[in-house]
Write a protein that holds these residues in place. Structure first.
Motif: not given
Length: 254
Positions: A1-19
């Motif tokens: 699983m390419n985590l970076e490829l999978l998470l990139s659209p998720v992180n772009d969609f969210l307005h912040c990361s987990t503190p």
């Protein structure tokens, strides 16, 4: 699983990361039982959401009652101290044959995506439950965090705008779940880390399904509402929160 490829659209969609403060709290061994208990209920609530959307917006009365009966053993277990639900029985019973026939494109898209979501969320429920049983972690009923209520409390009150807003909220909840699974995985033992990473693909698809449905039903651009809920979601995640849960904000105490 390419985590970076999978998470990139998720992180772009969210307005912040987990503190970082949430991550530090989540990595404490004494909080594992709390997180697994809350995660268990989050999976059930996700399945309930999918079931609600099918029952309210597509299903006839007979189908609605049948679907409700299938989910009831999980709800009785979680909220009324009932026996362990029979996951395999429900998984086999929950099929497209139960779903209502529909002529509309978005109605069929809702059925197809929500049926898969319900089955996957209940599978995740059972996976979490098996982990808890194997580790002798008891199930304990807990109060919910402010998170989902904070989002859904801002939905519009007339249709189809209410449905569109609920779907956008669902997209953010699923996207945040995906982001948090990835955030917590490095701090866990090998078994739990592998488990949380295994959930990422389905959670990432769920948020996209919700968003796609919202756009399909709207027929016009939904970006203004997506932005509205994105900013609201980020506020809930980044502001102080005195209840520590899977979707809570910044812990107010250590």
């Amino acid at each position: 699983m390419n985590l970076e490829l999978l998470l990139s659209p998720v992180n772009d969609f969210l307005h912040c990361s987990t503190p970082l403060a949430w991550r530090e709290q989540a990595r404490k061994p004494e909080n594992l039982s709390l997180l697994l208990n809350d995660h268990l209920i989050c999976e059930l609530k996700a399945a309930q959401t999918g079931m609600f959307l099918v029952r309210k917006y597509v299903a006839d009365k007979e189908t609605s009652e049948t679907l409700l009966a299938l989910l009831r053993p999980y709800e009785v277990f979680a909220f009324s101290d009932g026996p362990e639900p029979d996951f395999l029985a429900l998984h086999k019973a929950l099929s497209k044959k139960l779903m209502p026939k529909t002529q509309g494109d978005w109605e069929q898209a809702l059925i197809d995506s929500m049926l898969l979501l319900i089955k996957e969320e209940l599978h995740h429920f059972w996976q979490v439950r098996e982990i808890m049983l194997a580790r002798d972690i008891p199930y304990v009923k807990m109060t919910a965090s402010r998170y989902a209520k904070g989002l859904l409390g801002q939905t519009r009150t007339h249709e189809p705008l209410m449905l569109i807003d609920k779907l956008i909220c669902g997209a953010y909840i699923e996207a945040r779940s995906c982001e948090r699974f990835a955030a917590i995985a490095p701090y866990l033992d090998d078994e739990l880390s592998s488990f949380y990473l295994s959930l990422l693909r389905s959670e990432a698809r769920h948020y996209q399904d919700y968003l796609s449905l919202a756009q399909q039903i709207s027929g016009s651009d939904i970006q203004e509402r997506v932005k509205f809920f994105g900013e609201l979601e980020a506020t809930l995640i980044q502001s102080p929160d005195d209840t520590f849960r899977f979707h809570s904000g910044v812990p107010v105490s250590g």
